[in-house]
Write a protein that holds these residues in place. Structure first.
Motif, PDB file in Angstrom:
ATOM      1  N   ARG A  46       0.830  -1.214   0.000  1.00  0.00           N
ATOM      2  CA  ARG A  46       0.000   0.000   0.000  1.00  0.00           C
ATOM      3  C   ARG A  46       0.859   1.257   0.000  1.00  0.00           C
ATOM      4  O   ARG A  46       0.560   2.226  -0.700  1.00  0.00           O
ATOM      5  CB  ARG A  46      -0.922   0.007   1.215  1.00  0.00           C
TER       6      ARG A  46
ATOM      7  N   HIS B 148       2.357   1.583  -3.542  1.00  0.00           N
ATOM      8  CA  HIS B 148       1.369   1.983  -4.551  1.00  0.00           C
ATOM      9  C   HIS B 148       0.871   3.413  -4.343  1.00  0.00           C
ATOM     10  O   HIS B 148       0.524   4.082  -5.312  1.00  0.00           O
ATOM     11  CB  HIS B 148       0.203   1.001  -4.576  1.00  0.00           C
ATOM     12  N   SER B 149       0.850   3.881  -3.107  1.00  0.00           N
ATOM     13  CA  SER B 149       0.401   5.255  -2.849  1.00  0.00           C
ATOM     14  C   SER B 149       1.504   6.277  -3.104  1.00  0.00           C
ATOM     15  O   SER B 149       1.251   7.482  -3.098  1.00  0.00           O
ATOM     16  CB  SER B 149      -0.087   5.384  -1.399  1.00  0.00           C
TER      17      SER B 149
ATOM     18  N   GLU C 271       4.073   6.721  -1.110  1.00  0.00           N
ATOM     19  CA  GLU C 271       4.675   7.137   0.164  1.00  0.00           C
ATOM     20  C   GLU C 271       6.043   6.500   0.379  1.00  0.00           C
ATOM     21  O   GLU C 271       6.863   7.031   1.119  1.00  0.00           O
ATOM     22  CB  GLU C 271       3.757   6.765   1.331  1.00  0.00           C
TER      23      GLU C 271
END
Length: 70
Positions: A35, A38-39, A41
């Motif tokens: 996550r 994919h974001s 960050e």
């Protein structure tokens, strides 16, 4: 010549971690690491169907995420 190019850019000195290794270091699930990647960050490089995360990116993420509760 390729080795010469890597030396100039410093790419040969980068240590990459797998998603599983990042999860162990951060003590989170692999899904949490995915996550973050994919974001955007957490910086990562796609190698085939896998991701590799530069060790410096993990250090930087943790440094920026530090929260002083006291």
């Amino acid at each position: 010549m390729a080795a010469e190019d890597n030396t100039r850019t410093g790419i040969g000195q980068v240590t990459f971690l797998t998603v599983a290794e990042v999860a162990l270091v951060m003590r989170v699930s692999k899904m949490t690491v995915y996550r973050l990647v994919h974001s955007g960050e957490l910086a990562a490089v796609r190698v085939g169907k896998s991701f590799r995360v530069p060790e410096k990116a993990v250090d930087e993420y943790l440094r920026n995420a530090y929260f002083d509760a006291g």
